[in-house]
Design an enzyme around this catalytic site. Structure first.
Site, PDB file in Angstrom:
ATOM      1  N   GLU A 186      44.586  34.489  40.479  1.00 49.48           N
ATOM      2  CA  GLU A 186      45.235  33.863  39.312  1.00 49.48           C
ATOM      3  C   GLU A 186      46.760  33.947  39.411  1.00 49.48           C
ATOM      4  OE1 GLU A 186      44.028  36.826  39.365  1.00 49.48           O
ATOM      5  OE2 GLU A 186      45.136  38.191  38.041  1.00 49.48           O
ATOM      6  N   CYS A 195      39.992  42.413  40.632  1.00 51.81           N
ATOM      7  CA  CYS A 195      40.635  43.733  40.601  1.00 51.81           C
ATOM      8  C   CYS A 195      39.862  44.683  39.682  1.00 51.81           C
ATOM      9  CB  CYS A 195      42.108  43.577  40.213  1.00 51.81           C
ATOM     10  SG  CYS A 195      43.096  45.022  40.621  1.00 51.81           S
ATOM     11  N   HIS A 205      44.435  39.044  43.642  1.00 47.65           N
ATOM     12  CA  HIS A 205      44.611  38.335  42.367  1.00 47.65           C
ATOM     13  C   HIS A 205      44.835  36.837  42.580  1.00 47.65           C
ATOM     14  CE1 HIS A 205      44.925  41.701  39.474  1.00 47.65           C
ATOM     15  NE2 HIS A 205      45.341  42.382  40.528  1.00 47.65           N
TER      16      HIS A 205
END
Lengths: 76, 238
Positions: free
Chosen positions: B209, B90, B207
């Site tokens: 994660e 990002c 994302h």
């Protein structure tokens, strides 16, 4: 030294914020809006800089050459 | 036992996914993850570097444009040039583009909206250190959260990255079809993530994660980190 750097999206680049703002202008009754482009104007006051240094700053930091052009004006 | 992989997660002023990245990385056995402040100047001893998401420097001027000049970025550039794995998520992707470590740039979403939602990604190239455990055409469910994720590069650059297999992820529908409707931000070619010519720098807007634990809604992000771990294991075994 006083200078102004104007940063604008390159002509070929779509500017969604400009398009949306143009639509708002039409909504407010402005007829015949053909194009709205939104850029930035950056006013700089600096001691002892050269024009060449300001060009470097405008190219490397203030604009992204992939999608933007800049214009440097030295005011005083 | 010494860790298999030591990872630096760079923290810029305004990063907000740094601890999420750290937690996701630490959920893999053998991974040691540390937050490294952007004023540091050395990344010696790290096997991989993650530039996390967020709003570095408040996204002032342009997303990533000020962070790219942070003191740590010299070490990030040296590491990238030395073949160390660098992952930008990002805002991290935006910083890597601004730094010239990845081609192109991320512009304002064409719809102007900040898009924060789960969507689908198609894996287009698995011959990289970031996608090796995935399979070509696999559809991943990974969330996005950005206002400036509209990938742009000039035609020649785009042709080169396509020909060179640098597009690793594209926005798609649930069946893996890359369609205009599946494109959340206007990215050219539905591009969601690209790697460098040398394959060791990878930037993506979604994302991973955030989907590394089924308690948090999914595990589709794990393959990217798992691929990195396996790539580093192979390098160290040599």
């Amino acid at each position: 030294m006083k200078a102004v750097v104007t940063v604008m999206p390159k002509p070929a680049i779509l500017d969604p914020a400009g398009v949306a703002t143009g639509r708002a202008m039409e909504h407010l009754g402005l007829k015949g809006v053909r194009s709205v482009r939104i850029g930035k104007s950056i006013e700089i006051e600096v001691d002892g800089a050269t024009e060449q240094q300001l060009h470097e700053i405008a190219h490397d930091l203030l604009s992204n050459p992939v999608v933007e052009d800049y214009k440097l004006q030295i005011l005083s | 036992m010494a860790p298999i992989m030591k990872v630096a997660v760079i923290q810029f002023p305004g990063s907000n996914c740094d601890t999420d990245c750290e937690a996701a990385l630490k959920s893999f056995s053998g991974v040691e993850a540390s937050i490294v402040w952007h004023k540091e100047t050395s990344l010696a001893g790290y096997d991989a570097i993650v530039l996390p998401g967020g709003f570095s420097y408040g996204d002032y001027l342009r997303c990533g444009s000020i962070a790219r000049f942070s003191p740590i970025m010299g070490a990030v550039r040296d590491a990238a040039n030395a073949g160390i794995l660098v992952l930008g998520i990002c805002n991290g992707f935006q910083i890597l583009c601004e730094a010239g470590l990845l081609p192109g740039t991320l512009q304002r979403n064409t719809g102007l909206l900040f898009r924060c939602e789960h969507l689908h990604l198609r894996v287009d190239n698995t011959a990289t250190p970031f996608t090796s455990v995935l399979h070509k055409g696999q559809v991943l469910d990974i969330p996005i959260a950005h206002g400036e994720g509209n990938y742009f590069a000039d035609q020649e650059t785009l042709r080169q990255i396509e020909e060179n297999g640098q597009v690793l992820l594209r926005y798609c529908d649930a069946s893996g079809n890359v369609t205009p409707e599946a494109n959340p931000n206007g990215s050219l070619g539905n591009i969601a993530g690209i790697c460098s010519h040398g394959r060791n720098v990878f930037g993506l807007m979604p994302h991973p994660e955030r989907v590394c634990d089924s308690l948090l809604g999914g595990t589709d992000g794990r393959g990217i980190f798992q691929s990195m771990i396996e790539a580093i294991q192979k390098t160290k075994a040599k």
